[in-house]
Design an enzyme around this catalytic site. Structure first.
Site, PDB file in Angstrom:
ATOM      1  N   SER A  93      16.214 -14.206  -2.304  1.00 48.17           N
ATOM      2  CA  SER A  93      16.270 -15.419  -1.304  1.00 48.17           C
ATOM      3  C   SER A  93      15.625 -16.606  -1.865  1.00 48.17           C
ATOM      4  O   SER A  93      15.971 -17.025  -1.052  1.00 48.17           O
ATOM      5  CB  SER A  93      14.736 -15.070  -0.245  1.00 48.17           C
ATOM      6  OG  SER A  93      14.036 -15.711   0.461  1.00 48.17           O
ATOM      7  N   ASP A 112       4.496 -11.193  -5.885  1.00 46.99           N
ATOM      8  CA  ASP A 112       5.108  -9.816  -5.118  1.00 46.99           C
ATOM      9  C   ASP A 112       4.494  -9.390  -6.737  1.00 46.99           C
ATOM     10  O   ASP A 112       4.570  -9.177  -7.779  1.00 46.99           O
ATOM     11  CB  ASP A 112       6.534  -9.952  -6.214  1.00 46.99           C
ATOM     12  CG  ASP A 112       7.367  -8.572  -5.333  1.00 46.99           C
ATOM     13  OD1 ASP A 112       7.871  -8.612  -4.339  1.00 46.99           O
ATOM     14  OD2 ASP A 112       7.054  -7.186  -5.890  1.00 46.99           O
ATOM     15  N   SER A 133      -0.906  -9.482  -5.907  1.00 48.80           N
ATOM     16  CA  SER A 133      -0.972  -8.576  -4.571  1.00 48.80           C
ATOM     17  C   SER A 133      -1.864  -9.670  -3.818  1.00 48.80           C
ATOM     18  O   SER A 133      -2.444 -10.059  -3.910  1.00 48.80           O
ATOM     19  CB  SER A 133      -1.636  -7.562  -4.841  1.00 48.80           C
ATOM     20  OG  SER A 133      -2.233  -7.299  -3.033  1.00 48.80           O
ATOM     21  N   GLN A 134      -0.046  -9.214  -2.263  1.00 47.83           N
ATOM     22  CA  GLN A 134      -0.917 -10.431  -1.274  1.00 47.83           C
ATOM     23  C   GLN A 134      -2.036 -10.104  -0.606  1.00 47.83           C
ATOM     24  O   GLN A 134      -2.716 -10.742   0.528  1.00 47.83           O
ATOM     25  CB  GLN A 134      -0.013 -10.124  -0.484  1.00 47.83           C
ATOM     26  CG  GLN A 134       0.295  -8.921   0.578  1.00 47.83           C
ATOM     27  CD  GLN A 134       0.862  -8.915   1.592  1.00 47.83           C
ATOM     28  OE1 GLN A 134       2.520  -8.012   1.277  1.00 47.83           O
ATOM     29  NE2 GLN A 134       1.075  -9.114   2.423  1.00 47.83           N
ATOM     30  N   HIS A 159       4.545  -5.552   4.493  1.00 45.86           N
ATOM     31  CA  HIS A 159       4.140  -4.831   6.009  1.00 45.86           C
ATOM     32  C   HIS A 159       3.526  -4.286   6.689  1.00 45.86           C
ATOM     33  O   HIS A 159       3.837  -3.174   7.591  1.00 45.86           O
ATOM     34  CB  HIS A 159       5.782  -4.876   6.611  1.00 45.86           C
ATOM     35  CG  HIS A 159       6.823  -5.580   5.836  1.00 45.86           C
ATOM     36  ND1 HIS A 159       6.784  -6.792   5.864  1.00 45.86           N
ATOM     37  CD2 HIS A 159       7.959  -4.764   5.073  1.00 45.86           C
ATOM     38  CE1 HIS A 159       8.394  -7.225   5.597  1.00 45.86           C
ATOM     39  NE2 HIS A 159       8.699  -5.845   4.909  1.00 45.86           N
ATOM     40  N   GLU A 185       6.870 -11.918   8.970  1.00 42.26           N
ATOM     41  CA  GLU A 185       8.394 -11.051  10.100  1.00 42.26           C
ATOM     42  C   GLU A 185       7.917  -9.104  10.238  1.00 42.26           C
ATOM     43  O   GLU A 185       7.491  -9.083   8.867  1.00 42.26           O
ATOM     44  CB  GLU A 185       9.602 -11.169   9.056  1.00 42.26           C
ATOM     45  CG  GLU A 185      10.315 -11.669   7.358  1.00 42.26           C
ATOM     46  CD  GLU A 185      11.498 -12.150   6.632  1.00 42.26           C
ATOM     47  OE1 GLU A 185      12.329 -11.591   6.835  1.00 42.26           O
ATOM     48  OE2 GLU A 185      10.399 -13.312   6.656  1.00 42.26           O
TER      49      GLU A 185
END
Length: 277
Positions: A93, A112, A133-134, A159, A185
């Protein structure tokens, strides 16, 4: 009016452009004319090297039109775009985004939880990969302090509702540059995984609540003792210039300060009732 009805009204208030795509889009489908897309990003998607030495890139093709439509104003920047992408996976990406923003330049930061994603880092190209971690606000704060504020944040991570909302609340508005864009997304994942509601709300419900507060905070007197969750939503909603929703994606446009709405009244004949001037 019941909250459900208010939420539905808020959803309708959104500039909602929902285009129905299948799971497969032909390679030669071209850009969607309804979106006034140039097709440049689709072409870049397809031109990413497809060999054993190139880091893999994976995205639905029709996403390219949505990205183009919402990112076109960054062509006017006089400095490189600062971009944070949540979820690096195989690492292709950042190289796609570098090609897309080749005119103005790009500082890409990817995060990530998988240490192997560090392979995508390329400091010569200003590509930085941080492992964490997000859903960890302290980690995101460190990333923001080191690289932010960001013009673009793309959440292509777990997600999962709890992670999506944790990232959004850590980064919006604290780490957004003026006129920035926040993207979530692969929202079809809301229907793929079980237990996607956090305190009874999934991402769709959360976004509708944001737009409800964005549309009413200047017109409705605040409650004397609002719940903390409402105060949090209001503090974020006041920075939403626009929200655009598409197939599996939502884009939020950030503005540090938004002027109060102003009414235009012209004409002085009132067959039904006069307007306040």
């Amino acid at each position: 009016m019941p909250r459900l009805a208010l939420t539905l009204l808020a959803v309708l208030h959104v500039a909602f452009t929902f285009l129905s795509y299948g799971f497969n889009v032909a390679d030669d489908a071209g850009a969607d004319p309804l979106l006034s897309s140039t097709g440049d990003l689709r072409a870049i998607f397809h031109s990413h090297p497809d060999d054993e030495n190139s880091l893999s890139f994976f995205r639905w093709e029709h996403y390219a039109d949505f990205f183009e439509l919402n990112f076109r104003h960054f062509d006017w920047l006089d400095r490189p775009v600062r971009m944070l992408e949540i979820g690096v996976l195989n690492g292709g990406s950042p190289y796609v985004w570098h090609e897309f923003f080749r005119r103005v330049g790009l500082r890409f930061v990817g995060i990530d939880i998988i240490p192997a994603c560090k392979v995508a880092e390329n400091l010569d190209m200003d590509i930085h990969i941080e492992i964490g971690s997000q859903s960890d606000p302290a980690f995101l704060r460190r990333v923001c302090e080191r690289y932010g504020p960001f013009d673009i944040v793309v959440d292509d991570g777990s997600h999962r509702t709890e992670d999506i909302l944790a990232s959004f609340e850590a980064l919006w508005p604290a780490c957004m540059a003026n006129n920035g864009v926040y993207v979530v997304e692969d929202l079809h994942a809301m229907g793929m995984f079980p237990n996607q509601k956090l305190n009874g709300v999934d991402v769709f419900g959360y976004m509708a609540e944001l737009m409800y507060h964005r549309s009413t905070y200047q017109l409705v007197a605040p409650a004397a003792d609002p719940e903390p969750s409402v105060t949090s939503l209001q503090s974020r909603a006041k920075h939403i210039l626009a929200m655009h929703s598409y197939d599996s994606m939502v884009f939020l446009h950030f503005r540090e300060s938004i002027a109060a709405p102003r009414t235009i009244v012209r004409g002085r004949k009132y067959p039904v009732m006069p307007h306040a001037r």
